[in-house]
Design a protein around this motif. Structure first.
Motif, PDB file in Angstrom:
ATOM      1  N   PHE A   1      -3.601  15.610 -12.045  1.00  0.00           N
ATOM      2  CA  PHE A   1      -2.306  14.928 -11.981  1.00  0.00           C
ATOM      3  C   PHE A   1      -2.288  13.683 -12.860  1.00  0.00           C
ATOM      4  O   PHE A   1      -3.263  12.933 -12.920  1.00  0.00           O
ATOM      5  N   ASP A   2      -1.159  13.476 -13.504  1.00  0.00           N
ATOM      6  CA  ASP A   2      -0.979  12.346 -14.412  1.00  0.00           C
ATOM      7  C   ASP A   2      -0.476  11.137 -13.624  1.00  0.00           C
ATOM      8  O   ASP A   2       0.605  11.178 -13.029  1.00  0.00           O
ATOM      9  N   LEU A   3      -1.249  10.070 -13.623  1.00  0.00           N
ATOM     10  CA  LEU A   3      -0.882   8.848 -12.895  1.00  0.00           C
ATOM     11  C   LEU A   3      -0.407   7.753 -13.837  1.00  0.00           C
ATOM     12  O   LEU A   3      -0.273   6.600 -13.428  1.00  0.00           O
ATOM     13  N   SER A   4      -0.120   8.122 -15.085  1.00  0.00           N
ATOM     14  CA  SER A   4       0.221   7.109 -16.092  1.00  0.00           C
ATOM     15  C   SER A   4       1.530   6.393 -15.781  1.00  0.00           C
ATOM     16  O   SER A   4       1.679   5.205 -16.081  1.00  0.00           O
ATOM     17  N   ARG A   5       2.507   7.112 -15.181  1.00  0.00           N
ATOM     18  CA  ARG A   5       3.777   6.439 -14.875  1.00  0.00           C
ATOM     19  C   ARG A   5       3.570   5.343 -13.839  1.00  0.00           C
ATOM     20  O   ARG A   5       4.199   4.288 -13.891  1.00  0.00           O
ATOM     21  N   ILE A   6       2.679   5.591 -12.876  1.00  0.00           N
ATOM     22  CA  ILE A   6       2.375   4.560 -11.880  1.00  0.00           C
ATOM     23  C   ILE A   6       1.788   3.338 -12.572  1.00  0.00           C
ATOM     24  O   ILE A   6       2.175   2.197 -12.281  1.00  0.00           O
ATOM     25  N   LYS A   7       0.884   3.564 -13.506  1.00  0.00           N
ATOM     26  CA  LYS A   7       0.254   2.455 -14.224  1.00  0.00           C
ATOM     27  C   LYS A   7       1.276   1.692 -15.058  1.00  0.00           C
ATOM     28  O   LYS A   7       1.225   0.458 -15.138  1.00  0.00           O
TER      29      LYS A   7
ATOM     30  N   LEU B   1       0.856  -1.182   0.000  1.00  0.00           N
ATOM     31  CA  LEU B   1       0.000   0.000   0.000  1.00  0.00           C
ATOM     32  C   LEU B   1       0.895   1.236   0.000  1.00  0.00           C
ATOM     33  O   LEU B   1       1.615   1.482   0.975  1.00  0.00           O
ATOM     34  N   VAL B   2       0.881   1.973  -1.093  1.00  0.00           N
ATOM     35  CA  VAL B   2       1.733   3.153  -1.232  1.00  0.00           C
ATOM     36  C   VAL B   2       0.853   4.394  -1.225  1.00  0.00           C
ATOM     37  O   VAL B   2      -0.083   4.497  -2.019  1.00  0.00           O
ATOM     38  N   VAL B   3       1.153   5.333  -0.343  1.00  0.00           N
ATOM     39  CA  VAL B   3       0.303   6.514  -0.188  1.00  0.00           C
ATOM     40  C   VAL B   3       1.001   7.745  -0.737  1.00  0.00           C
ATOM     41  O   VAL B   3       2.220   7.896  -0.631  1.00  0.00           O
ATOM     42  N   THR B   4       0.220   8.632  -1.341  1.00  0.00           N
ATOM     43  CA  THR B   4       0.766   9.861  -1.887  1.00  0.00           C
ATOM     44  C   THR B   4      -0.249  10.999  -1.784  1.00  0.00           C
ATOM     45  O   THR B   4      -1.454  10.784  -1.883  1.00  0.00           O
ATOM     46  N   LYS B   5       0.267  12.201  -1.596  1.00  0.00           N
ATOM     47  CA  LYS B   5      -0.554  13.406  -1.692  1.00  0.00           C
ATOM     48  C   LYS B   5      -0.559  13.870  -3.150  1.00  0.00           C
ATOM     49  O   LYS B   5       0.255  13.406  -3.955  1.00  0.00           O
ATOM     50  N   PRO B   6      -1.448  14.790  -3.516  1.00  0.00           N
ATOM     51  CA  PRO B   6      -1.489  15.286  -4.891  1.00  0.00           C
ATOM     52  C   PRO B   6      -0.355  16.266  -5.170  1.00  0.00           C
ATOM     53  O   PRO B   6      -0.548  17.473  -5.271  1.00  0.00           O
ATOM     54  N   GLU B   7       0.848  15.715  -5.264  1.00  0.00           N
ATOM     55  CA  GLU B   7       2.054  16.483  -5.548  1.00  0.00           C
ATOM     56  C   GLU B   7       2.845  15.728  -6.608  1.00  0.00           C
ATOM     57  O   GLU B   7       3.007  14.507  -6.501  1.00  0.00           O
ATOM     58  N   THR B   8       3.353  16.428  -7.592  1.00  0.00           N
ATOM     59  CA  THR B   8       4.031  15.771  -8.715  1.00  0.00           C
ATOM     60  C   THR B   8       5.192  14.913  -8.251  1.00  0.00           C
ATOM     61  O   THR B   8       5.324  13.749  -8.659  1.00  0.00           O
ATOM     62  N   HIS B   9       6.041  15.445  -7.375  1.00  0.00           N
ATOM     63  CA  HIS B   9       7.207  14.669  -6.955  1.00  0.00           C
ATOM     64  C   HIS B   9       6.796  13.457  -6.125  1.00  0.00           C
ATOM     65  O   HIS B   9       7.440  12.401  -6.206  1.00  0.00           O
TER      66      HIS B   9
ATOM     67  N   GLU C   1       5.610  10.773  -8.489  1.00  0.00           N
ATOM     68  CA  GLU C   1       6.778  10.165  -9.120  1.00  0.00           C
ATOM     69  C   GLU C   1       7.452   9.186  -8.160  1.00  0.00           C
ATOM     70  O   GLU C   1       7.924   8.117  -8.571  1.00  0.00           O
ATOM     71  N   ASN C   2       7.493   9.546  -6.880  1.00  0.00           N
ATOM     72  CA  ASN C   2       8.091   8.668  -5.876  1.00  0.00           C
ATOM     73  C   ASN C   2       7.346   7.345  -5.771  1.00  0.00           C
ATOM     74  O   ASN C   2       7.945   6.301  -5.500  1.00  0.00           O
ATOM     75  N   VAL C   3       6.018   7.376  -5.954  1.00  0.00           N
ATOM     76  CA  VAL C   3       5.231   6.144  -5.917  1.00  0.00           C
ATOM     77  C   VAL C   3       5.709   5.198  -7.018  1.00  0.00           C
ATOM     78  O   VAL C   3       5.907   3.996  -6.786  1.00  0.00           O
ATOM     79  N   SER C   4       5.892   5.740  -8.202  1.00  0.00           N
ATOM     80  CA  SER C   4       6.357   4.922  -9.324  1.00  0.00           C
ATOM     81  C   SER C   4       7.716   4.314  -9.021  1.00  0.00           C
ATOM     82  O   SER C   4       7.944   3.122  -9.270  1.00  0.00           O
ATOM     83  N   THR C   5       8.621   5.127  -8.473  1.00  0.00           N
ATOM     84  CA  THR C   5       9.961   4.638  -8.152  1.00  0.00           C
ATOM     85  C   THR C   5       9.910   3.544  -7.104  1.00  0.00           C
ATOM     86  O   THR C   5      10.618   2.531  -7.196  1.00  0.00           O
TER      87      THR C   5
END
Length: 257
Positions: free
Chosen positions: A175-181, A130-138, A141-145
């Motif tokens: 926000f673009d979530l495509s990198r996570i996908k 379970l990876v949590v993120t706020k609506p912030e670009t960086h 990106e950290n979620v994807s990493t």
């Protein structure tokens, strides 16, 4: 029972809130889960979530960096430290609050110990990340990493990836979530949301390290006395907290929690 790992690659994303609510949701279903923290501890010996549940949390601390083994007499000491966590993975039934700075150590240990191979060989319980993120670009990106490091890199045999959008900082619409996908392509991926809690009790819960479930089991009179607030604020705050909690439980249920 599964192992749930609540993680983020940056501080302040709501990871401890996620771990608390995941643990609470499982307890609500009368499932006997352990609560574990691999995070910094202060002078009290408690991590942040350990302050909310001082008698329930197994504190692993942050261990030793694997790189430090070069300067230690026992080069395997850092590995054996994380082996304690490995024992939890083999049995399941734990919710782990994993500190942001600890993730690289965990990944190194998992590769050194061939954790994925051993767990698959022993048919160990599933792991959900379970990876949590706020609506912030960086942060996004950290979620994807993090997914790439832990899952794609083969460190842990994660069965399901759950990305938790913490709406405390606003909406995710722009926000673009495509990198996570793309990072999770070919794997089970679920998006859920934690709405912003507007309850007047929330700042008091955070300040006094009072678990949400404890507040929900109290009366407005008890809360007014505990937090030294007016009864009106206690009553309205409790109603709002109940509504928020049910919304969070509903979202977590989408991920099977």
């Amino acid at each position: 029972m599964k192992t749930y790992i609540c993680a983020a690659y940056a501080g302040g994303q709501g990871k401890t809130t996620l771990a608390q609510m995941t643990f609470s949701a499982l307890r609500k279903r009368e499932l006997n889960y352990k609560l574990v923290a691999a995070d910094f501890t202060d002078g009290t010996g408690h991590s942040k979530i350990g302050k909310f549940f001082p008698t329930k949390v197994l504190e692993l601390g942050i261990g030793s960096s694997l790189a430090s083994s070069k300067t230690e007499n026992d080069s395997n000491a850092p590995l054996r430290y994380w082996d304690r966590f490995g024992g939890l993975l083999l049995t399941g039934g734990a919710v782990l609050d994993l500190g942001a700075n600890v993730v690289p150590q965990l990944v190194q240990w998992a590769h050194h110990r061939r954790v994925s191979h051993i767990m698959q060989q022993r048919n160990s319980p599933e792991i959900d990340l379970l990876v949590v993120t706020k609506p912030e670009t960086h942060s996004i990106e950290n979620v994807s990493t993090l997914i790439e490091d832990v899952v794609v890199g083969g460190a842990l045999p994660v069965s399901n990836i759950v990305v938790v959008k913490n709406e405390v900082g606003g909406s995710f619409e722009s926000f673009d979530l495509s990198r996570i996908k793309r990072a999770a392509e070919g794997r089970s991926l679920t998006f859920v949301s934690i709405p912003r809690c507007t309850s007047e009790l929330w700042p008091h819960l955070e300040r006094t390290f009072t678990p949400v479930e404890d507040a929900l089991s109290a009366t407005e009179n008890e809360l007014a006395e505990k937090f030294d607030i007016e009864i009106w604020a206690a009553y309205a705050g409790l109603m709002d907290l109940r509504t928020w909690t049910e919304e969070v439980y509903s979202e977590l249920a989408k991920a099977g929690i």
